[in-house]
Design a protein around this motif. Sequence first.
Motif, PDB file in Angstrom:
ATOM      1  N   LEU A 104     -49.588  39.583 -12.767  1.00  0.00           N
ATOM      2  CA  LEU A 104     -50.333  40.368 -11.778  1.00  0.00           C
ATOM      3  C   LEU A 104     -51.377  39.504 -11.078  1.00  0.00           C
ATOM      4  CD1 LEU A 104     -50.961  43.082 -10.482  1.00  0.00           C
ATOM      5  CD2 LEU A 104     -52.518  43.561 -12.385  1.00  0.00           C
ATOM      6  N   THR A 105     -52.091  38.665 -11.831  1.00  0.00           N
ATOM      7  CA  THR A 105     -53.110  37.791 -11.232  1.00  0.00           C
ATOM      8  C   THR A 105     -52.473  36.852 -10.230  1.00  0.00           C
ATOM      9  OG1 THR A 105     -54.415  37.954 -13.270  1.00  0.00           O
ATOM     10  CG2 THR A 105     -54.896  36.138 -11.763  1.00  0.00           C
ATOM     11  N   GLN A 106     -51.320  36.292 -10.582  1.00  0.00           N
ATOM     12  CA  GLN A 106     -50.653  35.354  -9.686  1.00  0.00           C
ATOM     13  C   GLN A 106     -50.233  36.054  -8.406  1.00  0.00           C
ATOM     14  OE1 GLN A 106     -50.499  32.163 -10.205  1.00  0.00           O
ATOM     15  NE2 GLN A 106     -49.400  31.750  -8.276  1.00  0.00           N
ATOM     16  N   ALA A 107     -49.701  37.291  -8.535  1.00  0.00           N
ATOM     17  CA  ALA A 107     -49.275  38.025  -7.345  1.00  0.00           C
ATOM     18  C   ALA A 107     -50.470  38.362  -6.452  1.00  0.00           C
ATOM     19  CB  ALA A 107     -48.534  39.293  -7.760  1.00  0.00           C
ATOM     20  N   ILE A 108     -51.619  38.742  -7.051  1.00  0.00           N
ATOM     21  CA  ILE A 108     -52.811  39.084  -6.252  1.00  0.00           C
ATOM     22  C   ILE A 108     -53.346  37.848  -5.533  1.00  0.00           C
ATOM     23  CG2 ILE A 108     -55.211  39.821  -6.454  1.00  0.00           C
ATOM     24  CD1 ILE A 108     -54.307  41.741  -8.654  1.00  0.00           C
ATOM     25  N   LYS A 109     -53.331  36.707  -6.206  1.00  0.00           N
ATOM     26  CA  LYS A 109     -53.815  35.503  -5.562  1.00  0.00           C
ATOM     27  C   LYS A 109     -52.958  35.122  -4.369  1.00  0.00           C
ATOM     28  CE  LYS A 109     -56.068  33.479  -9.607  1.00  0.00           C
ATOM     29  NZ  LYS A 109     -56.086  32.333 -10.563  1.00  0.00           N
ATOM     30  N   VAL A 110     -51.655  35.273  -4.538  1.00  0.00           N
ATOM     31  CA  VAL A 110     -50.767  34.960  -3.401  1.00  0.00           C
ATOM     32  C   VAL A 110     -51.075  35.902  -2.244  1.00  0.00           C
ATOM     33  CG1 VAL A 110     -48.370  34.978  -2.650  1.00  0.00           C
ATOM     34  CG2 VAL A 110     -48.975  34.000  -4.879  1.00  0.00           C
ATOM     35  N   THR A 111     -51.308  37.168  -2.526  1.00  0.00           N
ATOM     36  CA  THR A 111     -51.605  38.129  -1.459  1.00  0.00           C
ATOM     37  C   THR A 111     -52.945  37.804  -0.791  1.00  0.00           C
ATOM     38  OG1 THR A 111     -50.364  39.841  -2.602  1.00  0.00           O
ATOM     39  CG2 THR A 111     -51.970  40.576  -0.980  1.00  0.00           C
ATOM     40  N   GLN A 112     -53.925  37.395  -1.588  1.00  0.00           N
ATOM     41  CA  GLN A 112     -55.231  37.055  -1.012  1.00  0.00           C
ATOM     42  C   GLN A 112     -55.123  35.841  -0.108  1.00  0.00           C
ATOM     43  OE1 GLN A 112     -57.638  36.638  -4.523  1.00  0.00           O
ATOM     44  NE2 GLN A 112     -58.314  38.815  -4.525  1.00  0.00           N
ATOM     45  N   ALA A 147     -60.146  40.043   0.467  1.00  0.00           N
ATOM     46  CA  ALA A 147     -59.893  40.875  -0.705  1.00  0.00           C
ATOM     47  C   ALA A 147     -58.461  41.413  -0.659  1.00  0.00           C
ATOM     48  CB  ALA A 147     -60.891  42.011  -0.772  1.00  0.00           C
ATOM     49  N   ALA A 148     -58.003  41.847  -1.796  1.00  0.00           N
ATOM     50  CA  ALA A 148     -56.657  42.428  -1.900  1.00  0.00           C
ATOM     51  C   ALA A 148     -56.774  43.861  -2.376  1.00  0.00           C
ATOM     52  CB  ALA A 148     -55.792  41.638  -2.880  1.00  0.00           C
ATOM     53  N   GLN A 149     -56.036  44.733  -1.719  1.00  0.00           N
ATOM     54  CA  GLN A 149     -56.045  46.135  -2.086  1.00  0.00           C
ATOM     55  C   GLN A 149     -54.745  46.440  -2.830  1.00  0.00           C
ATOM     56  OE1 GLN A 149     -56.623  48.828   1.164  1.00  0.00           O
ATOM     57  NE2 GLN A 149     -56.501  50.658  -0.152  1.00  0.00           N
ATOM     58  N   VAL A 150     -54.866  47.019  -4.039  1.00  0.00           N
ATOM     59  CA  VAL A 150     -53.707  47.312  -4.894  1.00  0.00           C
ATOM     60  C   VAL A 150     -53.698  48.798  -5.184  1.00  0.00           C
ATOM     61  CG1 VAL A 150     -52.562  46.837  -7.097  1.00  0.00           C
ATOM     62  CG2 VAL A 150     -53.852  45.029  -5.935  1.00  0.00           C
ATOM     63  N   TRP A 151     -52.582  49.436  -4.908  1.00  0.00           N
ATOM     64  CA  TRP A 151     -52.375  50.839  -5.253  1.00  0.00           C
ATOM     65  C   TRP A 151     -51.591  50.875  -6.565  1.00  0.00           C
ATOM     66  CZ3 TRP A 151     -54.547  54.962  -2.989  1.00  0.00           C
ATOM     67  CH2 TRP A 151     -55.110  54.772  -1.741  1.00  0.00           C
ATOM     68  N   ILE A 152     -52.094  51.677  -7.488  1.00  0.00           N
ATOM     69  CA  ILE A 152     -51.467  51.773  -8.815  1.00  0.00           C
ATOM     70  C   ILE A 152     -50.907  53.181  -8.970  1.00  0.00           C
ATOM     71  CG2 ILE A 152     -51.802  51.555 -11.305  1.00  0.00           C
ATOM     72  CD1 ILE A 152     -54.209  49.769 -10.695  1.00  0.00           C
ATOM     73  N   PHE A 153     -49.599  53.258  -9.219  1.00  0.00           N
ATOM     74  CA  PHE A 153     -48.889  54.537  -9.357  1.00  0.00           C
ATOM     75  C   PHE A 153     -48.452  54.724 -10.816  1.00  0.00           C
ATOM     76  CE2 PHE A 153     -48.303  53.067  -5.056  1.00  0.00           C
ATOM     77  CZ  PHE A 153     -48.528  54.195  -4.285  1.00  0.00           C
ATOM     78  N   ASP A 154     -48.625  55.923 -11.323  1.00  0.00           N
ATOM     79  CA  ASP A 154     -48.136  56.272 -12.672  1.00  0.00           C
ATOM     80  C   ASP A 154     -46.775  56.971 -12.519  1.00  0.00           C
ATOM     81  OD1 ASP A 154     -47.647  57.003 -15.218  1.00  0.00           O
ATOM     82  OD2 ASP A 154     -49.454  58.217 -15.501  1.00  0.00           O
TER      83      ASP A 154
END
Length: 779
Positions: A104-112, A147-154
Motif C-alpha cells: 500500500l505504501t509503495q502504491a501511494i508513493k507512486v500516486t503522489q 497529497a494522495a486521496q484514498v477511498w477505502i471500501f468494506d
Amino acid sequence: MDFSPTALAMIGLLLAAWTVGAALLMIRAAQRSQKFEVLKRSSARLSGMLEEAPAIPMLVLADGRLEVHERLAGWLGLDSPPSFLSELDGGASAGLTTAQLEDLTQAIKVTQRTAAPFRMSIKLDGAGRSLAFRGCAADPKVAPGGAAQVWIFDFTESEGELALLREQVSRAQSDFTALVGLIEAAPIPMWFRGKDANIKLVNRAYVDAVAAQSADEVVSKQIELLESHQGKSARDYAKEAAASGETIERESPATIDWQRRLLRVSDLAVGDEGIAGYAIDIEETEQIARKFRAFRQAQRAMLDQLSVGVAQFDADQKLAFANKPFIRLFDLPFGIVSDHIPFDRFLSDSREKRRTPEVRDFPAWRRERVEWFSLNEAVEEAWPLGAGQHLRIVGQPMPDGGLVLFAEDRTEQLAESATRDTLLRTRTAMLDSLFEAIAVFAPDGSLQLWNRSFAGIWGIEPEALDGHPSADKLIEAIAPNLQKSAHADAIGKIIRSATLDRKEKGGRVELAGGRTLEFAGVPLPDGNGLLTVLDITDSQMAETALRERNQALEEADRVKASFLANMSYEFRTPLTSIGGFAELIQSGAAGPVSPQLEEYVQAILDSVNRLTDQVENVLDLSQGEAGMLPLSKKRLELLPFVTGIVREREQAISDKGLSLDLRGNAGGAIDADPRQLSRAIGHLLDNAIAATDRGGKILVDVARTKDGARIVISDNGSGMGKQELARLLDGLRVTEDGKVERRDGLGVPLARQFVEAHGGKLTLESRKGVGTTALIMLP
C-alpha cells in the motif's frame, strides 16, 4: 457650530449612506447567518451520511501524515485512528500485515509522484474483513502539496457473495463441461433439436452412427438417424413431444454400420429451448429375449423328459407350467396349464384324487402349504399316499414371488433302500464270518467298516473301534502289541498307499505273542481302501517244514546225481571187463575153445551187449529225468543221417518180410547230437518193426520245415489203445511204496527225452488195429 447646508446635505448624505451601509451590512450578515445555518445543517447531514457511507476517505499527505475518519480504526481493529501511514500495521491481530502495508505504501508513493491512480484489495485476517483501496492524487483545493486521496471500501459481504458466486459459476462450468463430455462420450446417439425440430447438436455416437465426418456436417445437412415409423418421421415425433410436454418413447429400426438394428428412442421437451432425444440399441436385448424364449421352451421340453415332476406357479399363485411327469403323478388333465388354476385349488383337486396325504384338518394343512410362497428357503416334505406310494415334495420359493414345486415318486427307491438295508446286514454277517480280518478306511484315513475278527487279530479291544478312529490312532493302539514297534509305520504306509496313492501293497509283521500276520492294502472303486489281515502263523510253520523238506530233497537230488555219475562208471566197467574176457576166451588166448565153450562164450557176449544197451537206456532215462542228459551237437545232413539209421536195421526189416518206404529231400541240415538223436530215431524204428506183422509196411518221411525239421515214422501194425499208449510213454514209474514199476519198454520214453533235450517235441498217435505214427519236430 453651524453647518452649512452643503455640509448638512453632505452629513445627511453620509448618514444616509451609513444607514444604508449599516442596513446592507445587517442584511448581508443576516444572509450570511442564514447561509451558515444552511451550511451547518448541510455539514451535519454530510457528516451523518459519511458516518453511514460504505467508504471511508483517507488523505495521505506528503510527509506521511494521515487525515482519516475514526471509523477506519474500527474497520482495521485498531485501538485509535492512525495518524501516520505506518500506524496502519497494528501487529499480529489487527491492521495490515507488514507485506500489505509495504504494498500500500509503495502504491501511494507512486500516486503522489505520478498522480497515477491505483486499486488494491486487502483481506484482514485479524479483523475478518475485506477492504478495497482506491487511490488517486488529491485535489489541490483539498490538500495541496502532492497529497494522495484514498477511498477505502468494506466489501466483506460482497466478497463472500462474490466467492459464493465464483464457486457456483466454477461448479456450473465444471458440471457443464462434465455434462458435455459425458454426452459426447456416451455410447448411445444423443441429439438436441430447436423449437423448429431441426437438429442443433449431436454427440460423437450420433456422428458415427450416421457415418458422417463431423457434428457440423450432421447439423448442416440435417442427417437423420431414424427412419419413419408408423407414418411419422423423427421430426414429427419431436414436435409431438414439444407440444405435449411429455416424454415420447418408441421402438424404431435404423441402419448402423450396414446392419439393421432396433433402437428404443426417447424424445423429451427441454422447457422452451427445444427437444432432446437419445436412442438405445436394444437389438442385443431383443436377441437375448428371443434366445430366452427359445431357452425356456427348450427347458420345458427338457423338463418333460425328466422322471421328476416339476410345476411352476407365478407370483399370483397360479399354475404357469407343469411337465408331463407332474401331470401324470397328480392325475391332472393335459390342458390344465392353460387354465392357470390357483395353487390352493390344485391342492383341493389333488386331495379329491387322493394325491395328497390324509390329514385331519385339510384347510389348515392347505394354508400352511400356501405360505410356501412367502418363505426364504426351500421346504421338503414326504407325502405318503394310498396303495403304498410315497412322494417327495420340494417347494422352492422364487425371487419373483412364485413357487416351483418338485414331485418325485420315491416308492421304488424306498423299496430299494429296504433291500439295501437287508444287503448291508447280510454283508455284515458275511464279513463277520470270514476267516480274514477286514477293515475299510476312508480317503481321510478314518476307519469306516470292519468285521468282528479285526480287533481280536491285532489284540485290541473291540470298543476301541466304535468311535471310527483315524489310522494314526489305530496304529497307536496296535503298536504295543507288535514285536517291533518300527513295523507300525509300515502298516500306516500300506493304508495310505491304498487310500491316497491308489496302489496295492502288502506286508508282514510279527506280534509280541509270537503270531505272524500278513496284511495287504487294496484300493476300492469308491475311493476307500481295504486292509485285509490274515494270521499265517500255522502256514509259516508249514512253510518252514516244507523249506526243510525241500533242502532235504535238494540234498537227495545231489546224492542222486552223484549216484548216477558213479553208477555210470560202476555199471560200464564190469560189463566191459566181462565182454573183454569173453572175447579173449573166444579168440583162444586162454587155450583151445571147444564148440560147446564157443556157444557159451557167444551167449555171454550177446548177454553183455543186451545188458550194456539196457544199462545205457536206464542211465540215459535217469539222467534225462534229472536234467543231466549230456549233448554234443554237430551239424548234420538230416536225410543221409536218417538213411544210415534205417540201413542199420535193414536185416531185421528183411527178416520179418516188411516193406520200407523212405522219403525225404536232400539239403536239410540241423544242429544235433548224432548219438542221442540216432538212439531216439532207432528206438522208434525198432518199436515200429516189432509192432508190425509180416507183410506190413513202415514209412519214414524226412522233411525240412520253416521252423526246423520233421521226421515221421509210421507203421500199419496192431496199434494201441489210449491206456496202452499212456503206459508206453510212462516207461519207468515209481509207485507209492517206493518200488520201480516197469512199463512196456524204455525206448519211447528215452526217445521223447532225447527229442526234448534237443528242444523238439515227440508226438505219438495210435489206433487199435490201424497202426502207430510217431512225429518228431526238431528246431
